[in-house]
Scaffold this motif. Structure first.
Motif, PDB file in Angstrom:
ATOM      1  N   GLU A 201      76.080   3.271  18.360  1.00 49.36           N
ATOM      2  CA  GLU A 201      75.550   2.326  17.380  1.00 49.36           C
ATOM      3  C   GLU A 201      76.669   1.747  16.518  1.00 49.36           C
TER       4      GLU A 201
ATOM      5  N   THR B 261      76.590   8.605  20.372  1.00 52.64           N
ATOM      6  CA  THR B 261      75.941   7.353  20.030  1.00 52.64           C
ATOM      7  C   THR B 261      76.986   6.249  19.935  1.00 52.64           C
TER       8      THR B 261
ATOM      9  N   ALA C  65      71.887   3.416  22.845  1.00 53.83           N
ATOM     10  CA  ALA C  65      71.797   2.809  21.516  1.00 53.83           C
ATOM     11  C   ALA C  65      70.829   1.633  21.539  1.00 53.83           C
TER      12      ALA C  65
ATOM     13  N   ASN D 257      67.266   3.073  21.796  1.00 51.93           N
ATOM     14  CA  ASN D 257      66.818   3.741  20.574  1.00 51.93           C
ATOM     15  C   ASN D 257      66.712   2.797  19.385  1.00 51.93           C
TER      16      ASN D 257
END
Length: 207
Positions: free
Chosen positions: A136, A134, A173, A176
């Motif tokens: 993020e 990820t 990212a 989502n």
């Protein structure tokens, strides 16, 4: 959107100059036409400009210029928080692509090196245990513009976050994310990818 004597006299001292804000609004009006004008049609425009002026005052000249240059990467005109984040993120991206000269040749303390390596191994272990990579963290790091303690990010940290955002993990990212995060992440992703392409950099894809 020109400057009148009355509005100039009432302009707060803790804000960027009114003519800066007016020039920015006029530029966005030329870029997006009615899409931008309709954004403020039922709003006190002078009050909006005051809030923008206070926000722009917190940006450096280089950050503001980077954000204005990055407007071409956006599909829709930004609000103040979006433009502020764009200025911060795009300037960090530019800084990451600049050549960094290391002049300090002081030999590193072996104990300190081992501490840093141990920290890197812990971070690496966390990533290898994750089911899916990820990015993020990279988005939130660049949007914040500094460490949790308020310290400036080093060029190497910015470059690492920049590469993560440009990867397929960065794209996931965005996909989502939800709510305001999705729009902010999407704008930052496009800005980073555009900057990488303009710099002739390879976009890394993760599995």
């Amino acid at each position: 959107m020109g400057t009148s004597n009355s509005s100039a006299d009432l302009w707060p001292q803790d804000a960027a100059p009114r003519h800066w804000v007016a020039a920015l609004f006029e530029k966005m009006a030329r870029m997006w036409g009615n899409t931008f004008l309709d954004k403020w049609r039922d709003t006190d425009l002078e009050g909006v400009m005051v809030e923008w002026g206070k926000g722009l005052r917190k940006l450096s000249t280089s950050e503001l210029k980077a954000g204005v240059d990055a407007l071409l990467t956006l599909k829709f005109p930004p609000n103040l928080p979006e433009f502020y984040a764009l200025c911060k993120a795009r300037r960090l991206v530019e800084a990451a692509t600049e050549t960094v000269k290391l002049n300090d040749q002081t030999r590193a303390d072996p104990e300190r090196v081992e501490q840093c390596l141990a920290g890197m191994r812990r971070v690496s272990a966390a990533f290898t245990q994750a089911k899916e990579p990820t990015a993020e963290w990279a988005f939130r790091l660049l949007i914040r513009g500094g460490t949790p303690s308020g310290a400036l990010l080093s060029a190497s940290v910015v470059k690492c976050a920049y590469d993560a955002i440009c990867s397929s993990a960065g794209r996931r990212a965005v996909e989502n994310a939800s709510g305001e995060d999705r729009e902010t992440f999407s704008d930052l992703y496009r800005s980073c990818v555009e900057g990488a392409r303009n710099a002739g950099q390879r976009l890394w894809e993760t599995p």
